[in-house]
Scaffold this motif. Structure first.
Motif, PDB file in Angstrom:
ATOM      1  N   GLU A 106      41.116  48.321  43.161  1.00  0.00           N
ATOM      2  CA  GLU A 106      42.099  47.728  44.069  1.00  0.00           C
ATOM      3  C   GLU A 106      42.933  48.810  44.738  1.00  0.00           C
ATOM      4  N   GLY A 164      37.435  48.025  50.533  1.00  0.00           N
ATOM      5  CA  GLY A 164      38.605  47.179  50.320  1.00  0.00           C
ATOM      6  C   GLY A 164      39.661  47.809  49.437  1.00  0.00           C
ATOM      7  N   ARG A 296      50.142  42.510  43.618  1.00  0.00           N
ATOM      8  CA  ARG A 296      49.007  42.304  44.535  1.00  0.00           C
ATOM      9  C   ARG A 296      49.473  41.666  45.846  1.00  0.00           C
ATOM     10  N   LYS A 302      43.118  43.383  47.250  1.00  0.00           N
ATOM     11  CA  LYS A 302      41.949  42.508  47.352  1.00  0.00           C
ATOM     12  C   LYS A 302      41.715  41.648  46.120  1.00  0.00           C
ATOM     13  N   ARG A 306      37.129  41.676  42.969  1.00  0.00           N
ATOM     14  CA  ARG A 306      36.364  42.308  44.044  1.00  0.00           C
ATOM     15  C   ARG A 306      36.189  43.812  43.816  1.00  0.00           C
TER      16      ARG A 306
END
Length: 309
Positions: A106, A164, A296, A302, A306
């Motif tokens: 992330e 991402g 987040r 993301k 993911r």
């Protein structure tokens, strides 16, 4: 609402301190996992991660050393996992990028400029070394440039942004903020920027209160409402910098990467101990600590589902 919450990050082992400096420095995968889980349980929303060779504690960017602790941390916490691309200043960019490329986290750290990274003053503080590499590495920092050229940064962004992954932009001096503004102007990074201003490393800005105010004023002028500000303080002034930044509306980072101490002359036995102190400072000011999911939301991440962890 996540707005107004303070994000606590914890950097549990890093690449600066060496095993001889503290018996509590996490080295093995099990130790790093337990340190991270304890920090998350204590209130850290983001865990910043490095790996070490389990035999001698040397910083190591082999993704195979990351995988065991990443999987355990993900299974046992919902914390945001932030993988270093800094590694150790002596490593090549290709070495430093291997874990983030494999795991598509992330968040990944991104150092925003080349600099001296003087660790050699620590040689005078310790006499007995467990491993020969420790004093040799510290001595080598007298003649070391931590290389983060514009080409390096561009390549890193081109590699990780399509995955991402977003970034903890580590800014050790005013010039690094201007470098980040350059990449924002070119559209290579996007808001909200997670700007980690770093204080107290020889080669970067100092840790005087005026230094902290200067970096905040500069970031405000360059980025306005397009960024989230965080601070880390290296060494003994870690918690005073936490208190100052929190009072100014900032987020904070603690952990044994940045400081081995829990108080004057007292080594921190765990990363969780430092997180708990930071949380108490934040809440003592009437502020609230962000959960991982609130972090987040604030940073527009993301989601853990993911990643390749």
């Amino acid at each position: 609402m996540a707005k107004g919450k303070v994000i606590i990050s914890c950097a549990v082992t890093g690449a600066i301190h060496t095993p001889s400096m503290s018996p509590h420095l996490p080295v093995t995968a099990d130790e790093i996992a337990e340190a991270a889980i304890g920090a998350a349980d204590a209130g850290a929303a983001i865990i910043h991660l490095h790996a070490r060779n389990p035999k001698d504690g040397r910083p190591d960017q082999n993704p195979d050393l990351y995988e065991p602790f990443l999987k355990v941390i993900k299974q046992r916490t919902d914390a945001v996992l932030n993988i270093t691309t800094g590694g150790h200043p002596s490593m090549t960019l290709e070495e430093r990028l291997r874990p983030a490329t494999r795991f598509a986290p992330e968040v990944a750290s991104l150092n925003m400029g080349s600099m001296g990274f003087g660790l050699f003053p620590m040689l005078t503080r310790y006499k007995d070394w467990k491993y020969d590499w420790e004093p040799a590495t510290l001595e080598a920092s007298r003649d070391l440039v931590f290389k983060n050229t514009y080409k390096d940064i561009e390549g890193l962004l081109e590699l990780l942004s399509p995955l991402g992954t977003r970034f903890e932009f580590e800014c050790y001096d005013t010039s690094h903020l201007y470098n980040l503004a350059h990449f924002l102007d070119r559209g290579l990074v996007k808001a909200p920027l997670f700007v980690q201003t770093c204080f107290g490393i020889l080669g970067g800005i100092g840790s005087h209160p005026e230094d902290i105010q200067h970096m905040k004023r500069t970031a405000d002028r360059l980025f306005g409402d397009q960024y989230e500000w965080s601070v880390l303080g290296a060494g003994a002034r870690q918690m005073s910098i936490v208190a100052m930044a929190a009072s100014m509306g900032g987020n904070v980072r603690v952990g044994l990467e940045d400081s081995l101490w829990a108080g004057p002359g007292r080594l921190a036995e765990t990363n969780a101990e430092q997180v708990a102190t930071a949380k108490a400072i934040v809440e003592g000011m009437g502020l609230s600590v962000a959960t991982p999911d609130e972090a987040r939301q604030i940073l527009d991440l993301k989601g853990a589902d993911r990643t390749n962890i």
